[in-house]
Write a protein that holds these residues in place. Structure first.
Motif, PDB file in Angstrom:
ATOM      1  N   PHE A   1      52.831   8.926  10.088  1.00 49.51           N
ATOM      2  CA  PHE A   1      51.538   9.587  10.219  1.00 49.51           C
ATOM      3  C   PHE A   1      51.199  10.363   8.958  1.00 49.51           C
ATOM      4  O   PHE A   1      52.077  10.984   8.352  1.00 49.51           O
ATOM      5  N   PRO A   2      49.915  10.383   8.586  1.00 55.47           N
ATOM      6  CA  PRO A   2      49.516  11.120   7.387  1.00 55.47           C
ATOM      7  C   PRO A   2      49.550  12.633   7.615  1.00 55.47           C
ATOM      8  O   PRO A   2      49.404  13.098   8.740  1.00 55.47           O
ATOM      9  N   ALA A   3      49.734  13.348   6.536  1.00 58.94           N
ATOM     10  CA  ALA A   3      49.693  14.815   6.579  1.00 58.94           C
ATOM     11  C   ALA A   3      48.496  15.267   5.750  1.00 58.94           C
ATOM     12  O   ALA A   3      48.630  15.921   4.729  1.00 58.94           O
ATOM     13  N   ASP A   4      47.317  14.872   6.211  1.00 60.84           N
ATOM     14  CA  ASP A   4      46.086  15.218   5.509  1.00 60.84           C
ATOM     15  C   ASP A   4      45.244  16.169   6.365  1.00 60.84           C
ATOM     16  O   ASP A   4      45.652  16.556   7.466  1.00 60.84           O
ATOM     17  N   THR A   5      44.097  16.533   5.870  1.00 64.00           N
ATOM     18  CA  THR A   5      43.248  17.498   6.561  1.00 64.00           C
ATOM     19  C   THR A   5      42.795  16.991   7.929  1.00 64.00           C
ATOM     20  O   THR A   5      42.801  17.744   8.908  1.00 64.00           O
ATOM     21  N   ALA A   6      42.412  15.725   8.019  1.00 59.67           N
ATOM     22  CA  ALA A   6      41.963  15.172   9.304  1.00 59.67           C
ATOM     23  C   ALA A   6      43.098  15.180  10.329  1.00 59.67           C
ATOM     24  O   ALA A   6      42.893  15.519  11.495  1.00 59.67           O
ATOM     25  N   SER A   7      44.293  14.817   9.907  1.00 60.46           N
ATOM     26  CA  SER A   7      45.444  14.830  10.814  1.00 60.46           C
ATOM     27  C   SER A   7      45.785  16.255  11.231  1.00 60.46           C
ATOM     28  O   SER A   7      46.133  16.502  12.394  1.00 60.46           O
ATOM     29  N   LEU A   8      45.686  17.186  10.299  1.00 58.54           N
ATOM     30  CA  LEU A   8      45.960  18.586  10.610  1.00 58.54           C
ATOM     31  C   LEU A   8      44.980  19.090  11.668  1.00 58.54           C
ATOM     32  O   LEU A   8      45.387  19.765  12.626  1.00 58.54           O
ATOM     33  N   GLU A   9      43.707  18.761  11.529  1.00 56.43           N
ATOM     34  CA  GLU A   9      42.717  19.184  12.520  1.00 56.43           C
ATOM     35  C   GLU A   9      43.043  18.611  13.895  1.00 56.43           C
ATOM     36  O   GLU A   9      42.951  19.319  14.907  1.00 56.43           O
ATOM     37  N   ALA A  10      43.448  17.352  13.950  1.00 57.44           N
ATOM     38  CA  ALA A  10      43.804  16.725  15.223  1.00 57.44           C
ATOM     39  C   ALA A  10      45.041  17.380  15.832  1.00 57.44           C
ATOM     40  O   ALA A  10      45.082  17.656  17.036  1.00 57.44           O
ATOM     41  N   VAL A  11      46.038  17.653  15.012  1.00 61.35           N
ATOM     42  CA  VAL A  11      47.271  18.286  15.507  1.00 61.35           C
ATOM     43  C   VAL A  11      46.985  19.703  15.995  1.00 61.35           C
ATOM     44  O   VAL A  11      47.540  20.136  17.013  1.00 61.35           O
ATOM     45  N   LEU A  12      46.119  20.418  15.317  1.00 62.69           N
ATOM     46  CA  LEU A  12      45.762  21.766  15.773  1.00 62.69           C
ATOM     47  C   LEU A  12      45.043  21.727  17.122  1.00 62.69           C
ATOM     48  O   LEU A  12      45.278  22.568  17.990  1.00 62.69           O
ATOM     49  N   LEU A  13      44.185  20.721  17.325  1.00 61.42           N
ATOM     50  CA  LEU A  13      43.532  20.560  18.630  1.00 61.42           C
ATOM     51  C   LEU A  13      44.569  20.226  19.701  1.00 61.42           C
ATOM     52  O   LEU A  13      44.499  20.736  20.825  1.00 61.42           O
ATOM     53  N   ALA A  14      45.530  19.385  19.359  1.00 60.94           N
ATOM     54  CA  ALA A  14      46.602  19.057  20.309  1.00 60.94           C
ATOM     55  C   ALA A  14      47.420  20.299  20.633  1.00 60.94           C
ATOM     56  O   ALA A  14      47.778  20.524  21.798  1.00 60.94           O
ATOM     57  N   ARG A  15      47.710  21.119  19.630  1.00 61.79           N
ATOM     58  CA  ARG A  15      48.479  22.338  19.872  1.00 61.79           C
ATOM     59  C   ARG A  15      47.736  23.271  20.829  1.00 61.79           C
ATOM     60  O   ARG A  15      48.333  23.844  21.739  1.00 61.79           O
ATOM     61  N   GLU A  16      46.439  23.406  20.641  1.00 60.13           N
ATOM     62  CA  GLU A  16      45.650  24.253  21.539  1.00 60.13           C
ATOM     63  C   GLU A  16      45.633  23.679  22.951  1.00 60.13           C
ATOM     64  O   GLU A  16      45.728  24.422  23.926  1.00 60.13           O
ATOM     65  N   ALA A  17      45.516  22.367  23.071  1.00 57.54           N
ATOM     66  CA  ALA A  17      45.511  21.721  24.388  1.00 57.54           C
ATOM     67  C   ALA A  17      46.856  21.915  25.084  1.00 57.54           C
ATOM     68  O   ALA A  17      46.911  22.253  26.274  1.00 57.54           O
ATOM     69  N   LEU A  18      47.941  21.727  24.351  1.00 57.72           N
ATOM     70  CA  LEU A  18      49.273  21.904  24.928  1.00 57.72           C
ATOM     71  C   LEU A  18      49.523  23.363  25.291  1.00 57.72           C
ATOM     72  O   LEU A  18      50.134  23.658  26.322  1.00 57.72           O
ATOM     73  N   SER A  19      49.039  24.262  24.475  1.00 65.90           N
ATOM     74  CA  SER A  19      49.187  25.685  24.775  1.00 65.90           C
ATOM     75  C   SER A  19      48.475  26.023  26.081  1.00 65.90           C
ATOM     76  O   SER A  19      49.019  26.736  26.933  1.00 65.90           O
ATOM     77  N   ALA A  20      47.279  25.497  26.250  1.00 72.42           N
ATOM     78  CA  ALA A  20      46.541  25.726  27.492  1.00 72.42           C
ATOM     79  C   ALA A  20      47.296  25.134  28.680  1.00 72.42           C
ATOM     80  O   ALA A  20      47.374  25.752  29.746  1.00 72.42           O
ATOM     81  N   ALA A  21      47.871  23.956  28.492  1.00 78.45           N
ATOM     82  CA  ALA A  21      48.579  23.276  29.588  1.00 78.45           C
ATOM     83  C   ALA A  21      49.848  24.018  30.006  1.00 78.45           C
ATOM     84  O   ALA A  21      50.137  24.118  31.200  1.00 78.45           O
ATOM     85  N   VAL A  22      50.611  24.531  29.055  1.00 77.71           N
ATOM     86  CA  VAL A  22      51.853  25.239  29.431  1.00 77.71           C
ATOM     87  C   VAL A  22      51.561  26.653  29.917  1.00 77.71           C
ATOM     88  O   VAL A  22      52.319  27.199  30.714  1.00 77.71           O
ATOM     89  N   THR A  23      50.470  27.234  29.472  1.00 83.08           N
ATOM     90  CA  THR A  23      50.098  28.576  29.899  1.00 83.08           C
ATOM     91  C   THR A  23      49.549  28.568  31.322  1.00 83.08           C
ATOM     92  O   THR A  23      49.812  29.493  32.088  1.00 83.08           O
TER      93      THR A  23
ATOM     94  N   GLU B   1      48.714   2.275  19.680  1.00 84.25           N
ATOM     95  CA  GLU B   1      47.516   2.059  18.871  1.00 84.25           C
ATOM     96  C   GLU B   1      46.649   3.307  18.906  1.00 84.25           C
ATOM     97  O   GLU B   1      46.555   3.967  19.939  1.00 84.25           O
ATOM     98  N   PHE B   2      46.009   3.585  17.765  1.00 81.80           N
ATOM     99  CA  PHE B   2      45.144   4.760  17.653  1.00 81.80           C
ATOM    100  C   PHE B   2      43.782   4.322  17.159  1.00 81.80           C
ATOM    101  O   PHE B   2      43.689   3.483  16.267  1.00 81.80           O
ATOM    102  N   GLU B   3      42.740   4.938  17.722  1.00 86.63           N
ATOM    103  CA  GLU B   3      41.388   4.633  17.262  1.00 86.63           C
ATOM    104  C   GLU B   3      41.199   5.098  15.820  1.00 86.63           C
ATOM    105  O   GLU B   3      40.439   4.526  15.065  1.00 86.63           O
ATOM    106  N   ASP B   4      41.915   6.156  15.458  1.00 88.05           N
ATOM    107  CA  ASP B   4      41.875   6.721  14.109  1.00 88.05           C
ATOM    108  C   ASP B   4      43.301   7.189  13.800  1.00 88.05           C
ATOM    109  O   ASP B   4      43.858   7.996  14.540  1.00 88.05           O
ATOM    110  N   PRO B   5      43.902   6.698  12.718  1.00 84.56           N
ATOM    111  CA  PRO B   5      45.288   7.084  12.399  1.00 84.56           C
ATOM    112  C   PRO B   5      45.505   8.592  12.288  1.00 84.56           C
ATOM    113  O   PRO B   5      46.612   9.076  12.484  1.00 84.56           O
ATOM    114  N   ALA B   6      44.448   9.341  12.022  1.00 87.23           N
ATOM    115  CA  ALA B   6      44.576  10.798  11.920  1.00 87.23           C
ATOM    116  C   ALA B   6      45.016  11.411  13.240  1.00 87.23           C
ATOM    117  O   ALA B   6      45.564  12.517  13.269  1.00 87.23           O
ATOM    118  N   TRP B   7      44.814  10.716  14.353  1.00 94.08           N
ATOM    119  CA  TRP B   7      45.185  11.231  15.667  1.00 94.08           C
ATOM    120  C   TRP B   7      46.599  10.848  16.078  1.00 94.08           C
ATOM    121  O   TRP B   7      47.069  11.243  17.144  1.00 94.08           O
TER     122      TRP B   7
END
Length: 182
Positions: A52-74, A108-114
């Protein structure tokens, strides 16, 4: 050369380790994912840097995933948190395949950044089916790290005995000796 992971606590399953990219150190909030280079460190720590790439688009996707997971475990069972995780999972899928070795699967991913974000959310689903009640927040009051309790009896309380467990025991000892004068 890969940058060293600065976090004091690593090694949890991917989904929880994503949550642990935020931590407190000496009273200050730290965030490994404050840049694409931090994302690269996190990906490399899980053997994902080549996938997986470590670029700005991937970072934004990972940050959204982190927020989603945080909400789920909380708030386990929250419909809103489930939708957030589902929104991340909507960016990828597992396709059954037939390989020379037999049945297989292709992600498979619709966008590799995800890719990394989806993989972390998928890992959370795996943890839920393994033992949802073993996903825990550290009992140390000023700790914000999560862990997956793999102890035999399921009684683990701290992210790390060396970090938070010792602090808690030292605080209890101090309180006991202070009140008894020992």
């Amino acid at each position: 050369m890969t940058e060293t992971d600065p976090r004091p606590f690593v090694g949890e399953p991917l989904a929880l380790d994503l949550l642990n990219t935020r931590w407190k150190e000496h009273g200050h909030d730290e965030d490994l994912l404050d840049s694409p280079s931090g994302l690269h460190v996190w990906l490399a720590g899980h053997g994902l840097a080549d996938r997986f790439p470590a670029d700005t688009a991937s970072l934004e996707a990972v940050l959204l995933a982190r927020e989603a997971l945080s909400a789920a475990v909380t708030a386990p069972g929250s419909a809103s948190a489930a939708r957030q995780v589902d929104d991340v999972l909507a960016h990828g899928r597992i396709r059954p395949t037939l390989t020379a070795e037999g049945p297989g699967e292709a992600t498979e991913f619709e966008d590799p950044a995800w890719g990394a974000a989806w993989t972390a959310a998928r890992d959370y689903l795996r943890l839920l089916t393994t033992a949802a009640d073993r996903i825990r927040l550290c009992d140390q009051p000023d700790c914000i790290r999560y862990f997956f309790d793999t102890s035999r009896n399921g009684g683990r309380r701290w992210c790390s005995m060396a970090l938070c467990g010792n602090r808690a025991k030292a605080a209890r000892h101090y309180a006991r000796t202070r009140h008894t004068g020992v």
